[in-house]
Design a protein around this motif. Sequence first.
Motif, PDB file in Angstrom:
ATOM      1  N   TYR A  16      47.720  49.538  45.478  1.00 39.57           N
ATOM      2  CA  TYR A  16      48.516  50.755  45.344  1.00 39.57           C
ATOM      3  C   TYR A  16      48.813  51.064  43.874  1.00 39.57           C
ATOM      4  N   LEU A  17      49.166  50.046  43.107  1.00 39.14           N
ATOM      5  CA  LEU A  17      49.456  50.261  41.690  1.00 39.14           C
ATOM      6  C   LEU A  17      48.214  50.702  40.927  1.00 39.14           C
ATOM      7  N   LEU A  32      50.594  45.264  47.098  1.00 38.26           N
ATOM      8  CA  LEU A  32      50.991  46.294  46.147  1.00 38.26           C
ATOM      9  C   LEU A  32      49.969  46.510  45.031  1.00 38.26           C
ATOM     10  N   ALA A  78      45.679  52.352  42.242  1.00 41.36           N
ATOM     11  CA  ALA A  78      45.399  53.724  42.679  1.00 41.36           C
ATOM     12  C   ALA A  78      46.346  54.721  42.028  1.00 41.36           C
ATOM     13  N   VAL A  79      47.607  54.368  41.929  1.00 42.74           N
ATOM     14  CA  VAL A  79      48.575  55.269  41.288  1.00 42.74           C
ATOM     15  C   VAL A  79      48.224  55.453  39.809  1.00 42.74           C
ATOM     16  N   CYS A  99      46.124  59.522  45.641  1.00 45.73           N
ATOM     17  CA  CYS A  99      45.429  58.227  45.595  1.00 45.73           C
ATOM     18  C   CYS A  99      46.156  57.168  46.417  1.00 45.73           C
ATOM     19  N   SER A 100      47.476  57.190  46.408  1.00 46.29           N
ATOM     20  CA  SER A 100      48.207  56.215  47.223  1.00 46.29           C
ATOM     21  C   SER A 100      48.019  56.487  48.717  1.00 46.29           C
ATOM     22  N   ALA A 104      48.603  60.917  41.759  1.00 43.29           N
ATOM     23  CA  ALA A 104      49.108  59.593  42.116  1.00 43.29           C
ATOM     24  C   ALA A 104      49.456  59.522  43.604  1.00 43.29           C
ATOM     25  N   VAL A 121      44.597  54.999  49.598  1.00 43.39           N
ATOM     26  CA  VAL A 121      44.671  53.538  49.717  1.00 43.39           C
ATOM     27  C   VAL A 121      45.379  53.147  51.008  1.00 43.39           C
ATOM     28  N   GLU A 122      46.408  53.865  51.367  1.00 49.25           N
ATOM     29  CA  GLU A 122      47.120  53.568  52.618  1.00 49.25           C
ATOM     30  C   GLU A 122      46.204  53.744  53.818  1.00 49.25           C
TER      31      GLU A 122
END
Length: 64
Positions: A13-14, A10, A16-17, A48-49, A45, A52-53
């Motif tokens: 992800y955090l 996580l 990137a958000v 960007c998520s 947000a 990352v995914e």
Amino acid sequence: MKKLRNYLFLIPYLIAVGIGLKFGYAFGMQISGPIMAVITALLGAVFCSIIVESFLGKKRKGDS
């Protein structure tokens, strides 16, 4: 310890958000006003998520 490892994914992800929110808000304030800034922050947000995914999703699926 295994539960902690399950939640470590996580962190990117955090980050990137947060980046998407910051730069999306700044962009929205430049092109319009506060309402557009909130909209572009949310879209930034999400974008960007998704990025990352695409990088980490394959690795995480391989761990299962």
